[in-house]
Design an enzyme around this catalytic site. Structure first.
Site, PDB file in Angstrom:
ATOM      1  N   LYS A 100       1.032  -1.279  -0.129  1.00 46.13           N
ATOM      2  CA  LYS A 100       0.001  -0.065   0.018  1.00 46.13           C
ATOM      3  C   LYS A 100       0.751   1.345  -0.113  1.00 46.13           C
ATOM      4  O   LYS A 100       0.638   2.103  -0.787  1.00 46.13           O
ATOM      5  CB  LYS A 100      -0.873   0.083   1.231  1.00 46.13           C
ATOM      6  CG  LYS A 100      -1.810   1.484   1.403  1.00 46.13           C
ATOM      7  CD  LYS A 100      -2.457   0.893   2.796  1.00 46.13           C
ATOM      8  CE  LYS A 100      -3.546   2.453   2.779  1.00 46.13           C
ATOM      9  NZ  LYS A 100      -4.530   2.600   3.691  1.00 46.13           N
ATOM     10  N   HIS A 120     -10.363 -31.198 -34.270  1.00 51.47           N
ATOM     11  CA  HIS A 120     -11.486 -29.907 -33.774  1.00 51.47           C
ATOM     12  C   HIS A 120     -12.183 -30.315 -32.663  1.00 51.47           C
ATOM     13  O   HIS A 120     -13.713 -30.278 -32.562  1.00 51.47           O
ATOM     14  CB  HIS A 120     -12.373 -29.612 -34.965  1.00 51.47           C
ATOM     15  CG  HIS A 120     -11.332 -28.873 -36.242  1.00 51.47           C
ATOM     16  ND1 HIS A 120     -10.520 -27.667 -36.075  1.00 51.47           N
ATOM     17  CD2 HIS A 120     -11.247 -29.193 -37.444  1.00 51.47           C
ATOM     18  CE1 HIS A 120     -10.017 -27.235 -36.872  1.00 51.47           C
ATOM     19  NE2 HIS A 120     -10.537 -28.494 -37.809  1.00 51.47           N
TER      20      HIS A 120
END
Length: 508
Positions: free
Chosen positions: A140, A270
């Protein structure tokens, strides 16, 4: 450098001390005051470097069996104080709090403890409190503090100490703060998901730390990234890096082959199987699988659940393919298969796969349980006058496995533990059946005595009628249509066996 910061005081308290020594020595060279705790303090002393125990700064010992060591205003005041804030600086002076410019802290090994099968109490004790608080505080206040929250970032801070004499830029501190919040958020996600196993809250939280940047996504204009640890799943023995489309097909292949225990070969294109066969000899399984659709097999993904021998490898080597997956390879087989440098050869490791599936959709995410159901002969309810033969039941079981892993709407035709053809991803079940029959005829398969499986019920008797006319003698479907009786009646009138499984296997 933008808003430079020179390290004067450092707080170091880590679980893992690998590669920490060079940092300690650089801090000592730069005359930095080091504060530390417990094992880290002892480690620093053994290096002959001066270190101040945190207890000397706070005038409080470590209490509650080590649960509280750094949770003190003097520690957090030194980290969170804003250097440019006059009031903050006055309070630091008033309470004799040193500014802490560098924080090197890691976290208790929660995930490792969980994976070890430890007791609940041991797991709870590995929920870090002080460490996570220090990381968040330092991150922070990254404008004034350098935070290192993982041993993976030791090299980053060592470079700052060596090459910049401990003077960091705001950009460097912001980068390390970002990495620190990644560490803390991942840690909290792991803890939450452990707690959320029982009577779970309906929320979606995932955090994956390992990632591979792919060449591109589904198409070259799309960016692609795989989040996960492929090295835990496969040993890549040959070939280029896996692409996005490779990975999607490999996933489909792995899930399909899990259904089989006998020696089986599958060829996928596929996401759908274009060839699958089970035989007692692996080469025979390969030959039969390739014969299903040798055209679609070109450029496909191949997978087997047995060690690949030289004889099988010699036959596979004749085909252009993208990926081959097997649990093991003979030395001679591997020599044959690696003749072409680009083909990808994977050795699959025994890894437990997730039981949940999810994907992004619209402005959110959908999640579901993986389809782990597979109905065998014991779950097949005969609904026609004629019951399937033992051979037909075996083929129906085989076909049901394939239906589960083929895009809907789908029809699968099988005979003798071999996929003859399938209709894939059609908008009507009749179209799927017609596609399957046409493919079977194209490759010279005789459908007389074959079986048919459908991923969902038949709303009309048209499919069983078309199948019967093509030579199909047994049919599997989940049942559940209000017009089931129409399909059953047609089968009874034409000597066709039909079974219901009671389970639908849509795959969209």
């Amino acid at each position: 450098m933008n808003h430079p910061l020179k390290v004067k005081n450092a707080l170091i308290s880590v679980y893992y001390k690998d590669n920490l020594e060079p940092i300690i020595k650089e801090l000592n060279r730069l005359g930095v005051t080091i504060f530390s705790t417990g094992g880290t303090e002892a480690f620093i002393r053994e290096l002959g470097v001066p270190v101040t125990p945190v207890e000397d700064m706070t005038s409080y010992p470590s209490i509650l069996g080590g649960r509280v060591k750094t949770l003190h205003p003097k520690i957090f005041g030194g980290i969170l104080a804003r250097r440019a804030n006059e009031s903050d600086q006055e309070q630091l002076t008033e309470y004799t709090i040193p500014e802490i410019d560098l924080v090197i802290v890691d976290l208790y090994p929660f995930e490792e403890t969980l994976a070890s099968g430890a007791s609940e109490q041991d797991i709870i004790e590995k929920i870090d409190i002080g460490g996570i608080s220090l990381i968040r505080a330092a991150a922070k206040n990254h404008k004034d503090v350098l935070i290192v929250a993982s041993k993976n970032d030791y090299g980053f801070v060592e470079q700052i100490l060596k090459e910049q004499d401990g003077i960091s830029s705001i950009e460097q501190r912001k980068e390390l703060a970002k990495r620190a919040f990644n560490v803390s958020s991942h840690y909290d996600t792991a803890i939450f998901n452990w707690f959320n196993n029982v009577e779970p809250l309906t929320v979606f939280k995932q955090s994956v730390q390992t990632a591979s940047v792919l060449r591109y996504g589904e198409n070259p204009h799309q960016k692609g990234i795989f989040y996960g640890n492929l090295d835990a799943m496969f040993d890549k023995l040959n070939g280029k890096e896996l692409s996005y489309n490779n990975l999607v097909d490999v996933d489909a292949a792995v899930l399909l082959i899990e259904e089989f225990t006998e020696p089986t070969f599958a060829i996928l294109k596929h996401n759908n199987a274009c060839g699958v066969a089970t035989r007692s000899v692996l080469k025979d399984a390969w030959d039969a699988a390739l014969a299903c659709d040798p055209v679609s097999a070109f450029g496909g993904v191949l997978i087997t659940n047995r060690k690949v021998d030289a004889a099988t490898a010699s036959e596979i080597n004749k085909l252009f393919f993208e990926v081959l997956i097997a649990p093991e390879y003979d030395t001679d087989a591997l020599s044959i298969l690696t003749e072409k440098k680009n083909r990808i050869i994977l050795r699959q490791k025994p890894v437990a796969l997730p039981a949940k599936q999810f994907k992004t959709l619209l402005n959110g995410v959908i999640e579901q349980d993986k389809d782990l159901s597979m109905e065998g002969p014991a779950q097949m309810q005969t609904v026609t006058t004629k019951a399937p033969t033992e051979a037909e039941l075996k083929d129906l079981f085989f076909a049901n496995k394939l239906v589960k892993h083929t895009k809907s709407n789908t029809i699968v035709l099988v005979k003798g533990d071999v996929l003859l053809a399938s209709g894939v991803g059609q908008t009507s079940r009749v179209d799927a059946l017609k596609q399957a029959i046409l493919k079977a005829e194209t490759f010279g398969f005789d459908l007389k005595g074959a079986v048919m499986a459908s991923d969902a019920f038949f709303p009309f008797p048209d499919c069983v009628e078309i199948a019967h006319q093509a030579g199909i003698t047994a049919v599997l479907q989940p049942g559940g249509s209000i017009k089931d009786k129409d399909s059953i009646e047609y089968c009874n009138n034409n000597n066709v066996a039909m079974v219901f499984t009671g389970v639908r296997h849509f795959k969209h």
